[in-house]
Design a protein around this motif. Sequence first.
Motif, short mmCIF file in Angstrom:
data_model
loop_
_atom_site.label_atom_id
_atom_site.label_comp_id
_atom_site.label_asym_id
_atom_site.label_seq_id
_atom_site.Cartn_x
_atom_site.Cartn_y
_atom_site.Cartn_z
N VAL A 232 52.22 23.25 -3.76
CA VAL A 232 52.55 21.94 -3.19
C VAL A 232 52.27 20.88 -4.25
O VAL A 232 51.18 20.83 -4.82
CB VAL A 232 51.72 21.66 -1.92
N ILE A 233 53.27 20.05 -4.51
CA ILE A 233 53.14 19.01 -5.54
C ILE A 233 52.77 17.70 -4.86
O ILE A 233 53.46 17.23 -3.94
CB ILE A 233 54.44 18.85 -6.34
N LEU A 234 51.68 17.10 -5.33
CA LEU A 234 51.16 15.85 -4.78
C LEU A 234 51.45 14.70 -5.74
O LEU A 234 51.47 14.89 -6.96
CB LEU A 234 49.64 15.95 -4.59
N PRO A 235 51.63 13.48 -5.23
CA PRO A 235 51.82 12.34 -6.13
C PRO A 235 50.52 11.93 -6.80
O PRO A 235 49.46 11.88 -6.17
CB PRO A 235 52.32 11.23 -5.19
N GLY A 236 50.61 11.66 -8.11
CA GLY A 236 49.48 11.08 -8.81
C GLY A 236 49.47 9.57 -8.63
O GLY A 236 50.42 8.99 -8.09
N SER A 237 48.42 8.93 -9.05
CA SER A 237 48.33 7.47 -8.93
C SER A 237 49.17 6.82 -10.02
O SER A 237 48.85 6.91 -11.21
CB SER A 237 46.87 7.03 -9.04
N VAL A 238 50.25 6.18 -9.61
CA VAL A 238 51.19 5.54 -10.53
C VAL A 238 51.37 4.09 -10.12
O VAL A 238 51.57 3.78 -8.95
CB VAL A 238 52.56 6.26 -10.51
N HIS A 239 51.27 3.17 -11.10
CA HIS A 239 51.54 1.76 -10.85
C HIS A 239 52.27 1.23 -12.08
O HIS A 239 51.66 0.75 -13.04
CB HIS A 239 50.24 0.98 -10.62
N SER A 240 53.60 1.36 -12.03
CA SER A 240 54.41 0.99 -13.19
C SER A 240 55.82 0.68 -12.73
O SER A 240 56.44 1.49 -12.02
CB SER A 240 54.44 2.14 -14.20
N GLY A 241 56.34 -0.47 -13.12
CA GLY A 241 57.69 -0.84 -12.73
C GLY A 241 57.87 -0.84 -11.23
O GLY A 241 57.09 -1.46 -10.50
N ALA A 247 48.70 3.57 -2.64
CA ALA A 247 48.38 3.60 -1.21
C ALA A 247 48.66 4.95 -0.57
O ALA A 247 48.13 5.25 0.51
CB ALA A 247 49.17 2.51 -0.49
N ILE A 248 49.49 5.78 -1.20
CA ILE A 248 49.88 7.05 -0.55
C ILE A 248 49.22 8.26 -1.17
O ILE A 248 49.39 9.37 -0.66
CB ILE A 248 51.41 7.23 -0.57
N VAL A 249 48.46 8.08 -2.24
CA VAL A 249 47.84 9.24 -2.90
C VAL A 249 46.92 10.00 -1.94
O VAL A 249 46.99 11.22 -1.83
CB VAL A 249 47.09 8.81 -4.16
N GLY A 250 46.05 9.26 -1.25
CA GLY A 250 45.09 9.89 -0.34
C GLY A 250 45.77 10.62 0.82
O GLY A 250 45.55 11.82 1.03
N PRO A 251 46.60 9.92 1.62
CA PRO A 251 47.25 10.61 2.74
C PRO A 251 48.21 11.71 2.30
O PRO A 251 48.36 12.72 3.00
CB PRO A 251 47.99 9.49 3.48
N SER A 252 48.83 11.57 1.13
CA SER A 252 49.72 12.62 0.65
C SER A 252 48.92 13.88 0.31
O SER A 252 49.37 15.01 0.56
CB SER A 252 50.50 12.15 -0.58
N ARG A 253 47.74 13.70 -0.26
CA ARG A 253 46.89 14.86 -0.55
C ARG A 253 46.49 15.56 0.74
O ARG A 253 46.52 16.80 0.82
CB ARG A 253 45.65 14.45 -1.35
N GLU A 254 46.13 14.80 1.76
CA GLU A 254 45.77 15.42 3.03
C GLU A 254 46.95 16.18 3.61
O GLU A 254 46.81 17.32 4.10
CB GLU A 254 45.30 14.37 4.03
N GLY A 288 60.43 11.30 -9.68
CA GLY A 288 60.87 10.07 -9.04
C GLY A 288 60.77 10.10 -7.54
O GLY A 288 60.48 9.08 -6.90
N GLY A 289 61.01 11.26 -6.94
CA GLY A 289 60.93 11.36 -5.49
C GLY A 289 59.55 11.04 -4.95
O GLY A 289 59.40 10.59 -3.81
N LEU A 290 58.51 11.28 -5.76
CA LEU A 290 57.14 10.92 -5.38
C LEU A 290 56.78 9.52 -5.86
O LEU A 290 56.18 8.73 -5.12
CB LEU A 290 56.15 11.94 -5.95
N ASN A 291 57.11 9.21 -7.10
CA ASN A 291 56.73 7.91 -7.68
C ASN A 291 57.25 6.74 -6.86
O ASN A 291 56.58 5.70 -6.75
CB ASN A 291 57.26 7.79 -9.10
N LEU A 292 58.45 6.86 -6.31
CA LEU A 292 59.08 5.74 -5.61
C LEU A 292 58.82 5.74 -4.12
O LEU A 292 59.31 4.86 -3.40
CB LEU A 292 60.60 5.77 -5.87
N SER A 293 58.06 6.69 -3.63
CA SER A 293 57.76 6.74 -2.20
C SER A 293 56.68 5.75 -1.84
O SER A 293 55.70 5.58 -2.56
CB SER A 293 57.33 8.16 -1.79
N THR A 294 56.83 5.13 -0.67
CA THR A 294 55.80 4.24 -0.14
C THR A 294 55.18 4.83 1.13
O THR A 294 54.38 4.17 1.80
CB THR A 294 56.38 2.85 0.18
#
Length: 337
Positions: A232-241, A247-254, A288-294
């Motif tokens: 399972v691939i989780l989003p890392g913490s990204v803040h760029s562009g 905000a979604i790193v924690g709940p996405s990991r769960e 991109g599918g993870l980076n751009l998710s809110t």
Amino acid sequence: MSYTGPGFEPPPARRSRSRLLTVALAALVPGALLGWAVYAIVGGSGDDKGGGSAAAGASGSAGSSASASSRAPSSAGGSASGESGDPDGGKPGGSATSGSPSDRASSSAPAGSGPLKGKVVVIDPGHNPGNFRHTAEINRQVDIGTNSKECDTTGTSTNAGYAEAKFTLDVAHRMRALLEEQGAAVKLTQDADRPFGPCIDERAEIGNKAKADAVVSIHADGSGVGNRGFHVILPGSVHSGAADTRAIVGPSRELGERIAGNFVRVTGNAPSNYVGDGTGLVTRKDLGGLNLSTVPKVFVECGNMRDSKDAALLTSGAWRQKAAQGISEGIVSFLRG
């Protein structure tokens, strides 16, 4: 994606008392830890193609649904799909088949009653069966916040030509049926209802605009022979562009942990032996599918299509039903808290 790693060591054979121990654990061990505990006890046979499933005792199980697979469209892209360099999906801009994400998304029937009533789940079947006919369009670069990437790829396939895009749609249909039985409103980012795409940025936007409570992107890997198992691939913490995943790193990991635990428990398959250090969890910042998710979102790589043993599972309808159930029960567990 392509990785190298150590060869797979088959787990020990199942013991005759495994069912009793599994039931006992089901009553004692919560969440994602249950999956690994059950795997350690029953031996996690990766060659099970649909025999006795541990899913029968799962809390909130939606059961099997034959109608889910019957709705799956046929794929024309089997033999043309190549090895995937990115598990994201794709759509070119300016196409006559495009439109707003809310228009293009394939919506479920009105949600009924059940524990997930009022919840919105977006299922993102990776790639599209028609992508291989539109290589110029899917090679178009799109902004993923940190850099630019291709709109999509064709996805991978088994050596016999069973396409990842066909696999992901089949699992998505089975998941939709299971989750609708639990009362969720379910949307698919694509249902082979367009010639190609959507692009990775639009896939993310579909989940965002739906204000989804959970988004899961379904894939199968294209790694080397001997590399086996799901991750399972989780989003890392990204803040760029345009990307801000903080905000979604924690709940996405769960969400990912609950899916991973239930996937092991229901399918009996081990986590990946080539990424994730045996946890079945991998964090990435380049998708991109993870980076751009809110909204909370993960990718599930259900197995390796290029390994013959994993391919035997991925091409089994009975096993795909178990995979869909494991992922769906992880979603249910996440949404019910």
